[in-house]
Design a protein around this motif. Structure first.
Motif, PDB file in Angstrom:
ATOM      1  N   ALA A  67       0.841  -1.206   0.000  1.00  0.00           N
ATOM      2  CA  ALA A  67       0.000   0.000   0.000  1.00  0.00           C
ATOM      3  C   ALA A  67       0.870   1.247   0.000  1.00  0.00           C
ATOM      4  CB  ALA A  67      -0.893  -0.006   1.239  1.00  0.00           C
ATOM      5  N   ARG A  71      -1.521   6.002   3.217  1.00  0.00           N
ATOM      6  CA  ARG A  71      -2.890   5.489   3.285  1.00  0.00           C
ATOM      7  C   ARG A  71      -3.081   4.497   4.442  1.00  0.00           C
ATOM      8  NH1 ARG A  71      -4.935   9.336   2.149  1.00  0.00           N
ATOM      9  NH2 ARG A  71      -6.921   8.200   2.177  1.00  0.00           N
ATOM     10  N   GLU A 196      -3.389  -3.922  -3.853  1.00  0.00           N
ATOM     11  CA  GLU A 196      -3.540  -3.539  -5.258  1.00  0.00           C
ATOM     12  C   GLU A 196      -3.986  -4.730  -6.087  1.00  0.00           C
ATOM     13  OE1 GLU A 196      -3.484  -0.622  -6.627  1.00  0.00           O
ATOM     14  OE2 GLU A 196      -3.016   0.395  -4.744  1.00  0.00           O
ATOM     15  N   ASP A 201     -10.193  -1.692  -1.312  1.00  0.00           N
ATOM     16  CA  ASP A 201     -10.263  -0.262  -1.025  1.00  0.00           C
ATOM     17  C   ASP A 201      -9.980   0.045   0.444  1.00  0.00           C
ATOM     18  OD1 ASP A 201     -11.067   0.628  -3.659  1.00  0.00           O
ATOM     19  OD2 ASP A 201     -13.018  -0.280  -3.238  1.00  0.00           O
ATOM     20  N   TYR A 220      -6.258   0.423   6.339  1.00  0.00           N
ATOM     21  CA  TYR A 220      -5.807   0.929   5.040  1.00  0.00           C
ATOM     22  C   TYR A 220      -7.009   1.532   4.331  1.00  0.00           C
ATOM     23  CZ  TYR A 220      -5.154   0.718  -0.017  1.00  0.00           C
ATOM     24  OH  TYR A 220      -5.147   1.034  -1.352  1.00  0.00           O
ATOM     25  N   LYS A 222      -7.757   3.350   0.688  1.00  0.00           N
ATOM     26  CA  LYS A 222      -7.226   3.704  -0.630  1.00  0.00           C
ATOM     27  C   LYS A 222      -7.436   5.182  -0.908  1.00  0.00           C
ATOM     28  CE  LYS A 222      -7.558   2.289  -5.519  1.00  0.00           C
ATOM     29  NZ  LYS A 222      -6.179   1.759  -5.651  1.00  0.00           N
ATOM     30  N   LYS A 223      -6.485   5.788  -1.585  1.00  0.00           N
ATOM     31  CA  LYS A 223      -6.597   7.208  -1.922  1.00  0.00           C
ATOM     32  C   LYS A 223      -7.849   7.443  -2.749  1.00  0.00           C
ATOM     33  CE  LYS A 223      -4.124  11.062  -4.097  1.00  0.00           C
ATOM     34  NZ  LYS A 223      -4.299  11.961  -2.955  1.00  0.00           N
TER      35      LYS A 223
END
Length: 393
Positions: A67, A71, A196, A201, A220, A222-223
């Motif tokens: 990651a 994030r 990824e 997400d 985590y 996700k951007k």
């Protein structure tokens, strides 16, 4: 752990409930209790040491799951992270919809927030699973509506060890513009995790499941994900999670995940070898069943149901032999109800009561397995000899 000749040392096989804190992790934490004790939000040198340590830990967590470092958000553990992910997404996106998809066998840190959200006007679909605890990707697709804003499915089940088709579910979510969250608490340190590659997400993890300190965890995000803050107050964690950071705990979490994922393939191979020995020999006991998928399961998870007896009785007798195990999730061990996971897999109530979960850890040996395999059949025979259900068969 072997006997000293007089008294049997503890054989601990409940690592899915918690692990000890690794000595290298404790060593890494100690300076941040007494030497580098500054508040990370303060401007002076001793505080900068704390801030630097947090960022180093953040990078270690990010590297472990592929990651972006910025994030990763530190929390108090898996329950907080699950609550933040589910409630934060739901309220931030309620203008788009009010529908959530999950499964019937999630941890209660997911199920209870979903049930609470139903009282707030959200709709939740609890997908069924097959007899192995696997959710069907087609069922996920069919459950999606124009109002679906979140899909949350655990990466690996904490009771039966079944590994879900996370990558495929994540792909479905992405194609439909729906956020996808996974509770990966049991998976970290046991199987490779790549946010990824798996189309994730939001991901939850907890330090005490992989030899880190209790009361530590991370989420985590996700951007670009639209999510509300779960805690309000100061500007910590990029103004997303208020509260002075638990610096020693965060340092310990970072060190623990670094160690746990360093040689994960060899660790998994060793765990799987011990696991398979336990499963194969325990299944030789009459009227026993393996819970969870036979191959798509965590390398350290064994869950066997013994007909005609109560799991709690097995645990009490195992404890008298210095063996620590579980009947399922440690978080629900006080409940007299059978496991919702086993019921969700279609197991009858009277059989589901007789489950035994053995979850292996890095300190377990072949000798430990030998000892457990020498004890369990004796316990089962003893309990069945007293069971009115067994006597009727």
């Amino acid at each position: 752990m072997q006997s000293n000749g007089e008294e049997q040392n503890l054989v601990y096989m409940d690592h899915a409930a918690t692990t000890y804190t690794d000595s290298d992790v404790v060593k890494a934490m100690l300076p941040y209790f007494t030497e580098y004790f500054g508040n990370p939000s303060s401007p002076y040198t001793i505080a900068n040491e704390s801030e630097t340590a947090i960022e180093k830990a953040r990078k270690k967590v990010a590297n472990a799951i592929n990651a972006r470092t910025d994030r990763i958000f530190f929390t108090s553990g898996g329950t907080e992270s699950d609550n933040w992910a589910i409630k934060g997404i739901s309220f931030a996106n309620k203008n788009k919809g009010n529908h959530i998809i999950t499964t019937a066998i999630e941890h209660h840190a997911v199920l209870h927030p979903c049930e609470w959200l139903e009282k707030q006007g959200f709709d939740v679909t609890y997908l069924p699973v097959d007899k192995f605890g696997l959710v069907d990707v087609e069922d996920v697709k069919d459950a999606i509506t124009d109002h679906t804003i979140l899909i949350t499915v655990m990466l690996a089940n904490n009771e039966i060890g079944t590994i879900e088709p996370i990558k495929e579910i994540g792909e479905v979510a992405r194609k439909n513009g729906i956020y996808f969250h996974t509770d990966a608490v049991q998976a970290i340190g046991q199987v490779p995790v790549d946010v990824e590659d798996m189309n994730i997400d939001l991901l939850t993890l907890s330090g005490h499941k992989f030899y880190g300190p209790k009361g530590t965890g991370a989420l985590y995000i996700k951007k670009g994900v639209k999510i509300d803050n779960f805690m309000h107050g100061g500007a910590q964690e990029k103004q997303c999670r208020a509260g002075t950071e638990n610096v020693p705990g965060i340092v310990g979490l970072g060190k623990a995940i670094e160690i746990a994922t360093r040689d994960i393939e060899n660790h998994a191979k060793r765990m799987q070898s011990l696991r398979d020995r336990l499963i194969n020999e325990l299944l030789e006991i009459p009227n026993t069943h393996l819970c969870g998928h036979p191959t798509k399961r965590l390398p350290n998870n064994v869950n066997i149901v013994f007909e005609y007896i109560e799991g709690e009785s097995i645990l009490l007798l195992l404890d008298s032999y210095s063996i620590a195990a579980s009947t399922g999730s440690a978080c629900t061990s006080a409940s007299l109800e059978p496991s919702h996971v086993l019921i969700g897999c279609g197991m009858p109530h009277e059989i589901a009561h007789g489950s035994l979960r053995l979850s292996l850890g890095k300190e377990n040996t072949d000798e430990d397995v030998d000892y457990v395999l020498s004890v369990v059949p004796t316990i089962i025979e003893r309990l069945r000899s007293m069971s009115p259900m067994a006597s009727k068969k």
